[in-house]
Design a protein around this motif. Structure first.
Motif, PDB file in Angstrom:
ATOM      1  N   THR A  89       9.430  -9.678 -29.028  1.00 46.50           N
ATOM      2  CA  THR A  89       8.710  -8.655 -29.489  1.00 46.50           C
ATOM      3  C   THR A  89       7.597  -9.017 -30.630  1.00 46.50           C
ATOM      4  O   THR A  89       6.566  -8.721 -30.623  1.00 46.50           O
TER       5      THR A  89
ATOM      6  N   ALA B 188      21.500   1.136 -36.124  1.00 46.94           N
ATOM      7  CA  ALA B 188      21.011  -0.422 -36.813  1.00 46.94           C
ATOM      8  C   ALA B 188      20.513  -0.136 -38.179  1.00 46.94           C
ATOM      9  O   ALA B 188      20.318  -1.189 -39.082  1.00 46.94           O
TER      10      ALA B 188
ATOM     11  N   VAL C 176      13.929   1.309 -36.319  1.00 45.41           N
ATOM     12  CA  VAL C 176      15.143   0.924 -35.431  1.00 45.41           C
ATOM     13  C   VAL C 176      15.947   1.727 -35.049  1.00 45.41           C
ATOM     14  O   VAL C 176      15.864   2.922 -35.374  1.00 45.41           O
ATOM     15  N   PRO C 177      16.835   1.515 -33.962  1.00 45.47           N
ATOM     16  CA  PRO C 177      17.769   2.802 -33.657  1.00 45.47           C
ATOM     17  C   PRO C 177      18.626   3.036 -34.689  1.00 45.47           C
ATOM     18  O   PRO C 177      18.969   2.421 -35.737  1.00 45.47           O
ATOM     19  N   VAL C 178      19.156   4.401 -34.684  1.00 39.41           N
ATOM     20  CA  VAL C 178      19.871   4.886 -35.828  1.00 39.41           C
ATOM     21  C   VAL C 178      21.204   4.052 -36.110  1.00 39.41           C
ATOM     22  O   VAL C 178      21.329   3.941 -37.369  1.00 39.41           O
TER      23      VAL C 178
ATOM     24  N   HIS D  49      11.742  12.344 -39.848  1.00 32.74           N
ATOM     25  CA  HIS D  49      11.533  12.309 -38.409  1.00 32.74           C
ATOM     26  C   HIS D  49      10.505  13.040 -37.689  1.00 32.74           C
ATOM     27  O   HIS D  49      10.083  14.135 -37.812  1.00 32.74           O
ATOM     28  N   PRO D  50       9.416  12.047 -37.071  1.00 36.30           N
ATOM     29  CA  PRO D  50       8.488  12.679 -36.148  1.00 36.30           C
ATOM     30  C   PRO D  50       9.023  13.205 -34.945  1.00 36.30           C
ATOM     31  O   PRO D  50       9.638  12.291 -34.221  1.00 36.30           O
TER      32      PRO D  50
ATOM     33  N   ALA E 194       7.842  13.544 -31.973  1.00 35.59           N
ATOM     34  CA  ALA E 194       6.988  13.098 -31.077  1.00 35.59           C
ATOM     35  C   ALA E 194       7.567  11.825 -30.306  1.00 35.59           C
ATOM     36  O   ALA E 194       8.232  10.985 -30.820  1.00 35.59           O
ATOM     37  N   GLY E 195       7.421  11.590 -28.889  1.00 31.87           N
ATOM     38  CA  GLY E 195       7.926  10.510 -28.023  1.00 31.87           C
ATOM     39  C   GLY E 195       7.532  10.740 -26.986  1.00 31.87           C
ATOM     40  O   GLY E 195       6.891  11.731 -26.277  1.00 31.87           O
TER      41      GLY E 195
ATOM     42  N   GLY F 258      11.039  -2.984 -37.096  1.00 34.12           N
ATOM     43  CA  GLY F 258      11.164  -2.456 -35.783  1.00 34.12           C
ATOM     44  C   GLY F 258      10.001  -2.184 -35.262  1.00 34.12           C
ATOM     45  O   GLY F 258       9.164  -1.585 -36.063  1.00 34.12           O
ATOM     46  N   LEU F 259       9.678  -2.725 -34.111  1.00 31.18           N
ATOM     47  CA  LEU F 259       8.232  -2.542 -33.623  1.00 31.18           C
ATOM     48  C   LEU F 259       8.232  -2.184 -32.192  1.00 31.18           C
ATOM     49  O   LEU F 259       8.054  -2.495 -31.293  1.00 31.18           O
TER      50      LEU F 259
ATOM     51  N   VAL G 251      12.475   6.733 -39.495  1.00 30.86           N
ATOM     52  CA  VAL G 251      12.029   7.791 -38.400  1.00 30.86           C
ATOM     53  C   VAL G 251      12.997   8.189 -37.446  1.00 30.86           C
ATOM     54  O   VAL G 251      12.984   8.747 -36.454  1.00 30.86           O
TER      55      VAL G 251
ATOM     56  N   ALA H 128       7.239   2.853 -34.166  1.00 33.60           N
ATOM     57  CA  ALA H 128       6.234   1.909 -35.240  1.00 33.60           C
ATOM     58  C   ALA H 128       4.972   1.484 -34.565  1.00 33.60           C
ATOM     59  O   ALA H 128       4.041   1.501 -35.258  1.00 33.60           O
TER      60      ALA H 128
END
Ligand code: NAP
Length: 306
Positions: free
Chosen positions: A42, A77, A73-75, A123-124, A126-127, A12-13, A98, A17
């Motif tokens: 992507t 997936a 990737v989203p939770v 889990h960071p 930050a976002g 997942g980028l 993450v 990532a």
């Protein structure tokens, strides 16, 4: 900072990532970073901007020989990706993620982790409201918490190594149990996001206030809600579907408090309102004192936020 892993694979980028890649490069924390994203668009963008040392066309190719694999990737997936890569994971490697929700990710991923491979969810905290391969930046994790959620029997050396990576990327690291994590995040992040989505939706529905007025006169409170409500729809759909119990628990409490404030306004109970706002103001001071935000009028956000 010295190298912590020979090879890291990012699956997942998107925002997280790409920020990890730039932060790893900034501090020289890995020998080689490979990457994979599901869409060709992507992967092409990643190659064009130099995101990852090697962008692979399959997740399996990216994780082969990796000492650390991070699922970004989203939770919703995570489970399918883990199943796809399981057969090619290197013995002794660590798989991490993450995802913003932990119990659900553990249930979805752990069954696919082979014997001899470590699984250490993370889990960071930050976002930003931006997403995609071009949204990342090396400073995203600086002075932000990253929570590690080791599963039962996690190897202490593997946990220490992952901790060193996150510290090298600028984070402060804490360890937490998965259920506690999900409850804390429901209070601090998930429920506030839902409230922001609702508030922006209400303004949109209020036909007596035109769109241009909402935009032109948007004061700090509403502007902040719109920033949060611009967050990625896929990510947040998955967060609510996978942290259902904790989010519903907090929203139940929120609704009770909202009714109490509503009654105080209707009955003219100024004392109730004043005491309540005094208490909440003290919480804001606590966050500033803990260095998690600043007193600046724009909340000191700059780029990094939620
Ligand atoms: P993002 O920018 O939207 O990137 C998501 C990446 O996952 C993209 O490369 C996308 O590929 C890929 N992807 C999406 N659906 C997929 C599927 N079904 N199968 C395989 N790959 C798929 O997301 P992000 O903000 O980096 O979030 C990634 C993770 O970090 C999520 O689990 C989220 O909960 C967590 N997180 C996010 C934040 C935040 O504020 N954004 C903060 C902390 C943690 P394509 O580009 O090819 O579609």
């Amino acid at each position: 900072m010295s190298q912590i892993y020979d090879r890291v694979a990012l699956i997942g980028l998107g925002l997280i990532a790409s920020s990890m890649f730039w932060a790893i490069k900034r501090a020289g924390l890995a020998g080689e970073v490979t990457g994979y994203a599901r869409s060709e668009a992507t992967r092409d963008t990643a190659r064009r901007i130099g995101l990852c040392d090697r962008v692979c066309d399959t997740a399996r190719e990216a994780v082969e020989c990796a000492d650390l694999v991070v699922l970004c990737v989203p939770v919703g997936a995570m489970g399918a990706v883990a199943e796809d890569i399981a057969a090619v994971l290197k013995p002794g490697a660590t798989v991490s993620d993450v995802g913003s929700v932990k119990r659900h990710v553990i249930q979805a991923v752990q069954p696919h982790i082979p014997e001899g491979v470590h699984f250490i969810p993370a889990h960071p905290l930050a976002g930003t409201e931006h997403s995609g391969p071009e949204s990342g930046f090396a400073e995203l994790f600086d002075n932000r918490w990253c929570l590690l959620v080791p599963v039962e029997g996690s190897d202490p050396d593997a946990v220490a190594r992952l901790r060193a990576l996150w510290e090298g990327m600028g984070s402060s690291v804490d360890e937490m149990d998965a259920d506690h994590h999900d409850l804390v995040l429901a209070v601090t992040s998930h429920a506030p996001h839902l409230i922001a989505y609702t508030m922006v939706g209400v303004a949109d529905d209020l036909r007596r206030v035109t769109d241009s007025e909402v935009i032109k006169y948007s004061a700090a409170g509403f502007r902040d809600f719109t920033r949060i409500a611009a967050s990625d729809p896929t990510m947040w759909r998955d967060v609510f579907l996978s942290n259902k119990d904790a989010t519903l628990e907090i929203l139940g409490r929120f609704t009770e408090e909202l009714f109490a404030l509503q009654r105080a306004i209707r009955t003219g109970d100024g004392e109730h309102l004043f005491d309540y706002f005094t208490r909440t103001r003290a919480i804001r001071r606590g966050i500033i004192d803990a260095g998690q935000d600043t007193d600046a009028p724009d909340f000191g956000r700059g780029k990094a936020s939620s």
